[in-house]
Design a protein around this motif. Structure first.
Motif, PDB file in Angstrom:
ATOM      1  N   LEU A 121       0.837  -1.202   0.000  1.00 22.99           N
ATOM      2  CA  LEU A 121       0.000   0.000   0.000  1.00 22.99           C
ATOM      3  C   LEU A 121       0.876   1.258   0.000  1.00 22.99           C
ATOM      4  CD1 LEU A 121      -2.898   0.894  -0.096  1.00 22.99           C
ATOM      5  CD2 LEU A 121      -3.030   0.710   2.382  1.00 22.99           C
ATOM      6  N   ARG A 122       1.929   1.207   0.780  1.00 22.62           N
ATOM      7  CA  ARG A 122       2.840   2.361   0.814  1.00 22.62           C
ATOM      8  C   ARG A 122       3.493   2.582  -0.547  1.00 22.62           C
ATOM      9  NH1 ARG A 122       4.510   5.004   5.278  1.00 22.62           N
ATOM     10  NH2 ARG A 122       3.707   4.244   7.276  1.00 22.62           N
ATOM     11  N   LYS A 123       3.828   1.488  -1.186  1.00 24.61           N
ATOM     12  CA  LYS A 123       4.444   1.583  -2.516  1.00 24.61           C
ATOM     13  C   LYS A 123       3.453   2.238  -3.500  1.00 24.61           C
ATOM     14  CE  LYS A 123       6.701  -1.230  -5.953  1.00 24.61           C
ATOM     15  NZ  LYS A 123       6.146  -2.335  -6.718  1.00 24.61           N
ATOM     16  N   ALA A 124       2.204   1.820  -3.389  1.00 19.08           N
ATOM     17  CA  ALA A 124       1.167   2.369  -4.279  1.00 19.08           C
ATOM     18  C   ALA A 124       0.946   3.858  -3.989  1.00 19.08           C
ATOM     19  CB  ALA A 124      -0.126   1.596  -4.115  1.00 19.08           C
ATOM     20  N   ILE A 125       0.953   4.197  -2.703  1.00 16.66           N
ATOM     21  CA  ILE A 125       0.766   5.600  -2.325  1.00 16.66           C
ATOM     22  C   ILE A 125       1.885   6.448  -2.927  1.00 16.66           C
ATOM     23  CG2 ILE A 125       0.841   7.218  -0.374  1.00 16.66           C
ATOM     24  CD1 ILE A 125      -0.710   5.131   1.262  1.00 16.66           C
ATOM     25  N   ARG A 126       3.113   5.892  -2.852  1.00 16.55           N
ATOM     26  CA  ARG A 126       4.250   6.617  -3.400  1.00 16.55           C
ATOM     27  C   ARG A 126       4.050   6.874  -4.905  1.00 16.55           C
ATOM     28  NH1 ARG A 126       9.637   6.727  -1.325  1.00 16.55           N
ATOM     29  NH2 ARG A 126       9.277   4.913  -0.015  1.00 16.55           N
ATOM     30  N   LEU A 127       3.595   5.829  -5.609  1.00 21.22           N
ATOM     31  CA  LEU A 127       3.370   5.964  -7.054  1.00 21.22           C
ATOM     32  C   LEU A 127       2.297   7.002  -7.374  1.00 21.22           C
ATOM     33  CD1 LEU A 127       3.445   2.270  -8.328  1.00 21.22           C
ATOM     34  CD2 LEU A 127       4.848   4.156  -9.192  1.00 21.22           C
ATOM     35  N   HIS A 128       1.210   6.964  -6.616  1.00 25.64           N
ATOM     36  CA  HIS A 128       0.111   7.891  -6.896  1.00 25.64           C
ATOM     37  C   HIS A 128       0.458   9.311  -6.465  1.00 25.64           C
ATOM     38  CE1 HIS A 128      -3.074   5.371  -8.578  1.00 25.64           C
ATOM     39  NE2 HIS A 128      -2.521   4.394  -7.879  1.00 25.64           N
ATOM     40  N   ASN A 129       1.218   9.434  -5.396  1.00 22.78           N
ATOM     41  CA  ASN A 129       1.665  10.773  -5.021  1.00 22.78           C
ATOM     42  C   ASN A 129       2.566  11.346  -6.111  1.00 22.78           C
ATOM     43  OD1 ASN A 129       0.261  10.931  -2.662  1.00 22.78           O
ATOM     44  ND2 ASN A 129       2.014  10.585  -1.301  1.00 22.78           N
ATOM     45  N   ARG A 130       3.405  10.485  -6.657  1.00 26.89           N
ATOM     46  CA  ARG A 130       4.269  10.905  -7.771  1.00 26.89           C
ATOM     47  C   ARG A 130       3.399  11.345  -8.958  1.00 26.89           C
ATOM     48  NH1 ARG A 130       8.499  13.025  -9.909  1.00 26.89           N
ATOM     49  NH2 ARG A 130       9.190  12.160 -11.882  1.00 26.89           N
ATOM     50  N   ASN A 131       2.355  10.563  -9.217  1.00 24.82           N
ATOM     51  CA  ASN A 131       1.414  10.867 -10.291  1.00 24.82           C
ATOM     52  C   ASN A 131       0.809  12.259 -10.113  1.00 24.82           C
ATOM     53  OD1 ASN A 131      -1.833  10.196 -11.219  1.00 24.82           O
ATOM     54  ND2 ASN A 131      -0.178   9.738 -12.638  1.00 24.82           N
ATOM     55  N   ARG A 132       0.341  12.525  -8.907  1.00 23.16           N
ATOM     56  CA  ARG A 132      -0.290  13.823  -8.639  1.00 23.16           C
ATOM     57  C   ARG A 132       0.742  14.943  -8.671  1.00 23.16           C
ATOM     58  NH1 ARG A 132      -4.013  10.357  -5.038  1.00 23.16           N
ATOM     59  NH2 ARG A 132      -2.115   9.977  -3.851  1.00 23.16           N
ATOM     60  N   GLN A 133       1.944  14.642  -8.176  1.00 16.02           N
ATOM     61  CA  GLN A 133       2.996  15.658  -8.205  1.00 16.02           C
ATOM     62  C   GLN A 133       3.313  16.054  -9.653  1.00 16.02           C
ATOM     63  OE1 GLN A 133       4.629  17.331  -5.560  1.00 16.02           O
ATOM     64  NE2 GLN A 133       5.199  18.555  -7.364  1.00 16.02           N
ATOM     65  N   LEU A 134       3.384  15.062 -10.528  1.00 15.48           N
ATOM     66  CA  LEU A 134       3.675  15.349 -11.939  1.00 15.48           C
ATOM     67  C   LEU A 134       2.561  16.188 -12.557  1.00 15.48           C
ATOM     68  CD1 LEU A 134       5.136  11.883 -13.003  1.00 15.48           C
ATOM     69  CD2 LEU A 134       6.381  14.052 -12.976  1.00 15.48           C
ATOM     70  N   MET A 135       1.319  15.873 -12.195  1.00 15.17           N
ATOM     71  CA  MET A 135       0.196  16.656 -12.711  1.00 15.17           C
ATOM     72  C   MET A 135       0.297  18.093 -12.213  1.00 15.17           C
ATOM     73  SD  MET A 135      -2.894  13.905 -12.372  1.00 15.17           S
ATOM     74  CE  MET A 135      -2.979  12.493 -13.504  1.00 15.17           C
ATOM     75  N   ARG A 136       0.674  18.239 -10.951  1.00 15.28           N
ATOM     76  CA  ARG A 136       0.830  19.602 -10.415  1.00 15.28           C
ATOM     77  C   ARG A 136       1.986  20.318 -11.121  1.00 15.28           C
ATOM     78  NH1 ARG A 136      -0.159  16.917  -5.421  1.00 15.28           N
ATOM     79  NH2 ARG A 136       2.041  16.998  -4.882  1.00 15.28           N
ATOM     80  N   ASN A 137       3.049  19.565 -11.401  1.00 16.10           N
ATOM     81  CA  ASN A 137       4.174  20.172 -12.122  1.00 16.10           C
ATOM     82  C   ASN A 137       3.724  20.691 -13.483  1.00 16.10           C
ATOM     83  OD1 ASN A 137       5.732  19.420  -9.980  1.00 16.10           O
ATOM     84  ND2 ASN A 137       6.854  17.803 -11.042  1.00 16.10           N
ATOM     85  N   LEU A 138       2.930  19.880 -14.169  1.00 14.79           N
ATOM     86  CA  LEU A 138       2.439  20.298 -15.479  1.00 14.79           C
ATOM     87  C   LEU A 138       1.550  21.528 -15.340  1.00 14.79           C
ATOM     88  CD1 LEU A 138       2.312  19.658 -18.511  1.00 14.79           C
ATOM     89  CD2 LEU A 138       0.392  18.120 -18.042  1.00 14.79           C
ATOM     90  N   ASN A 139       0.751  21.518 -14.292  1.00  7.77           N
ATOM     91  CA  ASN A 139      -0.161  22.634 -14.047  1.00  7.77           C
ATOM     92  C   ASN A 139       0.586  23.939 -13.754  1.00  7.77           C
ATOM     93  OD1 ASN A 139      -2.857  23.516 -13.883  1.00  7.77           O
ATOM     94  ND2 ASN A 139      -2.772  23.511 -11.652  1.00  7.77           N
ATOM     95  N   GLU A 140       1.809  23.805 -13.247  1.00  9.86           N
ATOM     96  CA  GLU A 140       2.621  24.995 -12.957  1.00  9.86           C
ATOM     97  C   GLU A 140       2.886  25.816 -14.222  1.00  9.86           C
ATOM     98  OE1 GLU A 140       4.205  26.419  -9.984  1.00  9.86           O
ATOM     99  OE2 GLU A 140       2.470  25.295  -9.266  1.00  9.86           O
ATOM    100  N   PHE A 141       2.987  25.119 -15.373  1.00 10.58           N
ATOM    101  CA  PHE A 141       3.248  25.831 -16.626  1.00 10.58           C
ATOM    102  C   PHE A 141       2.098  26.764 -16.995  1.00 10.58           C
ATOM    103  CE2 PHE A 141       6.026  22.084 -17.276  1.00 10.58           C
ATOM    104  CZ  PHE A 141       7.223  22.757 -17.449  1.00 10.58           C
ATOM    105  N   ARG A 142       0.963  26.526 -16.377  1.00 15.44           N
ATOM    106  CA  ARG A 142      -0.183  27.400 -16.664  1.00 15.44           C
ATOM    107  C   ARG A 142      -0.111  28.700 -15.868  1.00 15.44           C
ATOM    108  NH1 ARG A 142      -5.895  24.640 -17.342  1.00 15.44           N
ATOM    109  NH2 ARG A 142      -5.610  23.492 -15.417  1.00 15.44           N
TER     110      ARG A 142
END
Lengths: 273, 392
Positions: free
Chosen positions: B162-183
């Protein structure tokens, strides 16, 4: 400076030509099925009346629901902005504009001719000129007679349906109950006015209130609106023209902004906005 | 299709079969499941090696089958999604997971199970109110989901997985936020339409692959010059499940949608799952307490009031909506457009508050109501008039 405004509405097409801030000529015609043809015809008619050619105009703004079908317009601006501008010029004190078009209606809050907020009706015919036309047709009355009857009615029965078709059924049912036409019509205009003001309510209706658009020519409608508001509203001399007039005024502003008047109508470099 | 990279792959996925990769994975023996709404803790699925994909409708498909069972007073998004289900679009999946998003979703769920059955069907009862008792309740719901998923997959969901999955999904959301920063840039280097499409593509891939795709998109966006001219109005978009092309329409009208509060948007990626606490507690917090959605009701904590002190409406609004003011400020939005799906009561109830709150914050608001299938012309006139108003 010579500018033009052309407003292709769902029902009527209007054109205005202005010379140095004054209306030089105008024309109103039925929109019909061929927007481009109508646009050309109506503009040609005004130009002929004032003895000008298309190329004499410095700038032309197209507006209305068919605004993209005006090949000779230099810019398109929505009818909301154009009506606000037109009304702002005619009634500098105006704060609320209610425009009743052929197939839609809108409420616009304005300050110095500029839009500060607006609302438009949904896509059905409720609150539009079409609604009143349907009622007149089914009761076999001219629009003028319909207004006269409603204005002289001593009482009214409310029409509870906003939908034009359901309202029509309601009128049929009232007629079958032998309710006199004037009583039905007074109720119809009252419900119509309430519908308009309900749409406007989210923006807050503030004096001066100006009615415009073809639908505002219904005297009984104006009376019903004034009756509900409790104070008089203003009406332009020709409510059909305020959109085209506003468009011609905005065209003049475009020219002023570009800093060059006169000459041919070549303004690709005019800044937008 | 996997030869394509970044935004090209996103475009192609959405133009062809969004779920092609899921079907491929299914053929390879992976368990795949559809989920409705932002409330499904995807980490629990990933932890058991289940590939989750988002259930959405299709704006270009005329809703025919769904109307046999769902009233037209239900939102057009849900009717479209159910229509696809009835047309067997999601039949390939091993399961579907619904949540108590709103009453319409709950009722549709019953029909869905009956007319579009999958092997694994689960419904998570997410409380509408955030308080201690609802947190206890939601913990039990999460445990029930865990047991059911474990039984179905014959696997154990360990703390570690579960922790491994959380890490992956947090990474997923972080990347989305990174992309959103360009806006935040002016002009934004990534458009609202591109953002929407990228998110949709990511919600149709297992999380590891979504992360790679996001990395490609970010690299591509980073390397390019802005597409839009710098003088466009910057719009905050507020709405419900907006996977439709409304964003694209706003941008066609000459504005840039720079930030949003919609389900296929910040609501999905704004908040991470807390790393420092027990995984289930962290999921509980993320998917209940921290969830931004008008279907969740939260009140100021009355225990923190001094005697005689009361909460005013403004306190309530600040508590629920201050993030919107922050969005508008941080992304420099000079106008907001609210697009509500007709009959979406969750959003309709909140709409007057949202409108007032934004206007109070000096952000002009255009309020629109419509269907999942966006009618172009009527909305165009309204959007253009709004942009002209911002010009003046």
């Amino acid at each position: 400076m010579l500018t033009g405004g052309i407003d292709i509405g769902s029902t009527m097409t209007k054109a205005v030509v202005m010379r140095d801030g004054e209306i030089a000529g105008s024309e109103i015609t039925v929109t019909g099925a061929e927007h481009r043809r109508t646009a050309h015809l109506v503009m040609a008619a005004v130009l002929e009346r004032v003895g000008l050619k298309l190329d004499d105009l410095d700038f032309i703004v197209g507006t209305g629901y068919g605004r993209l079908n005006i090949p000779f317009a230099d810019r398109q601006i929505t009818e909301i902005t154009c009506h606000a501008r037109g009304i702002g010029s005619l009634f500098p004190q105006a704060q609320t504009v209610i425009e009743i078009g052929g197939q839609d209606c809108k409420c616009i809050r304005v300050r110095d001719g500029k839009v500060t907020d607006f609302a438009m009706n949904e896509k059905c015919a409720a609150g539009t000129g079409r609604f009143l036309q349907i009622a007149a047709d089914m009761m076999e009355l001219t629009l003028d007679k319909m207004n006269e009857l409603a204005l002289n009615a001593r009482e009214m029965v409310p029409i509870s349906n906003y939908c034009a078709i359901f309202a029509q059924q309601e009128i049929i049912s009232d007629l079958s109950l032998d309710i006199p036409a004037d009583v039905i019509l007074a109720g119809l205009f009252d419900s119509f006015a309430r519908r308009l003001l309900k749409m406007a309510a989210s923006l807050k209706v503030v004096r001066e209130v100006v009615l415009t658009g073809g639908g505002s020519k219904h005297r009984a409608l104006r009376a019903a609106v004034e009756n509900i508001l409790g104070y008089p509203v203003r009406l332009p001399a020709e409510p059909l023209l305020t959109g085209a007039y506003g468009a011609a005024l905005l065209a003049a502003e475009q020219v002023q902004r570009a800093g060059r008047a006169g000459g041919t109508r070549k303004f690709a470099e005019v800044s937008v906005g | 299709m996997q030869d394509l990279k970044g935004l090209k792959r996103v475009e192609t996925m959405l133009r062809t079969d969004r779920l092609a990769r899921m079907k491929e994975l299914k053929k390879e023996g992976r368990t795949v499941m559809g989920y409705m709404c932002c409330f499904v803790p995807l980490e629990m699925l990933t932890a058991l090696d289940i590939a989750p994909f988002r259930l959405i409708g299709d704006c270009e498909e005329v809703t025919t089958e769904a109307d046999k069972y769902l009233e037209t007073i239900m939102c057009s998004f849900l009717r479209s999604a159910f229509d696809l289900a009835m047309k067997k679009t999601f039949d390939f999946a091993d399961g579907v997971i619904f949540t108590h998003s709103c009453d319409s979703v709950v009722k549709t769920w019953e029909y869905w199970r009956y007319f579009a059955p999958n092997q694994f069907e689960w419904y998570i009862n997410v409380p509408h109110i955030v308080k201690a008792s609802s947190e206890r309740f939601f913990t039990k719901e999460l445990l029930r989901l865990q047991k059911a998923l474990e039984a179905y997959t014959h696997k154990e969901m360990t703390n570690e997985s579960l922790r491994k999955a959380i890490r992956l999904h947090n990474r997923n959301r972080q990347l989305m936020r990174n992309l959103n920063e360009f806006r935040k840039e002016n002009p934004p280097r990534v458009s609202g339409a591109e953002m929407r499409k990228t998110l949709l593509a990511c919600m149709s891939l297992p999380v590891e692959e979504a992360n790679s795709l996001l990395e490609e998109v970010i690299a591509e966006v980073k390397a390019r010059v802005p597409l839009a001219p710098p003088d466009r109005h910057r719009i905050l978009l507020y709405g419900p499940e907006m996977d439709n092309d409304f964003v694209d329409l706003v941008e066609e009208c000459g504005a840039s949608v720079v930030i949003d509060d919609v389900c296929i948007g910040t609501r999905y990626y704004a908040k991470d799952v807390d790393w420092g606490i027990e995984p289930l507690d962290a999921l509980n917090r993320r998917y209940l307490e921290q969830m931004v959605c008008p279907r969740v009701y939260r009140r100021p904590d009355e225990n923190k009031l001094a005697p005689g002190e009361t909460y005013e409406r403004q306190d309530d609004l600040d508590l629920r909506l201050s993030y919107l003011r922050d969005y508008a400020e941080d992304w420099k939005a000079d106008g907001a457009i609210m697009y509500l799906l007709r009959y979406c009561d969750s959003h309709e109830f909140d709409a007057p508050d949202v409108r007032d709150y934004l206007q109070e914050a000096k952000v002009p608001v255009l309020f629109l109501e419509g269907d999942y299938m966006v009618t172009k012309e009527q909305n165009k006139t309204r959007i253009q008039a709004f942009l002209e108003m911002l010009d003046a």
